[in-house]
Write an enzyme that holds these catalytic residues in place. Sequence first.
Site, mmCIF file in Angstrom:
data_model
loop_
_atom_site.group_PDB
_atom_site.id
_atom_site.type_symbol
_atom_site.label_atom_id
_atom_site.label_comp_id
_atom_site.label_asym_id
_atom_site.label_seq_id
_atom_site.Cartn_x
_atom_site.Cartn_y
_atom_site.Cartn_z
ATOM 1 N N ALA A 176 2.985 -5.539 -6.834
ATOM 2 C CA ALA A 176 3.145 -5.378 -8.288
ATOM 3 C C ALA A 176 4.550 -4.882 -8.622
ATOM 4 C CB ALA A 176 2.098 -4.413 -8.828
ATOM 5 N N GLY A 220 -0.475 -2.034 -0.434
ATOM 6 C CA GLY A 220 -0.004 -3.418 -0.510
ATOM 7 C C GLY A 220 0.064 -3.938 -1.928
ATOM 8 N N CYS A 221 -0.952 -3.646 -2.710
ATOM 9 C CA CYS A 221 -0.989 -4.134 -4.090
ATOM 10 C C CYS A 221 0.082 -3.460 -4.941
ATOM 11 C CB CYS A 221 -2.380 -3.938 -4.681
ATOM 12 S SG CYS A 221 -3.625 -4.934 -3.832
ATOM 13 N N THR A 222 0.364 -2.204 -4.654
ATOM 14 C CA THR A 222 1.429 -1.504 -5.369
ATOM 15 C C THR A 222 2.779 -2.119 -5.031
ATOM 16 O OG1 THR A 222 0.157 0.539 -5.453
ATOM 17 C CG2 THR A 222 2.547 0.738 -5.711
#
Length: 157
Positions: free
Chosen positions: A51, A46-48
């Site tokens: 970002a 999710g964070c990738t």
Amino acid sequence: MAERLSGGDAAPDFTLPDSEGREVSLGDFRGRKVVVYFYPAASTPGCTKEACDFRDNIASLQGAGYDVVGISPDPLPKLVKFAEKESLNFPLLSDADHAVAEAYGAWGEKKNYGKTYEGLIRSTFVVDPDGKLALAQYNVRATGHVAKLRRDLGLDT
């Protein structure tokens, strides 16, 4: 858990190290608009996604006058790898003791698979040129968040 912030509140100031070894302060952006987003952990799916969405939209955000800064509790070496691997083109800041996340109300109780724990709440803030919050969003979704933010800011998608 820290109190949540709202539009019109003063943005809590901070100075944190970035993935390139520099100290970055909110005051560095005085006179400009800045998107400050908090994400739980570098290099997770999710964070990738989030970002990379910011990376892919950075030119249009900057063209509309917005800088972007990502903040997580990750240690600097992890942020360096994340920024390099994903070719991120904006600062990633390490808030290892999560004091800044707490000041923004982005650290608190979470539930996952029936377990309750303390952690980072995926959140996004837009700080105006005078250091006030123009927007405060909590519990944002990683996927599609940048498109929603663009709509909320009145930018074309």
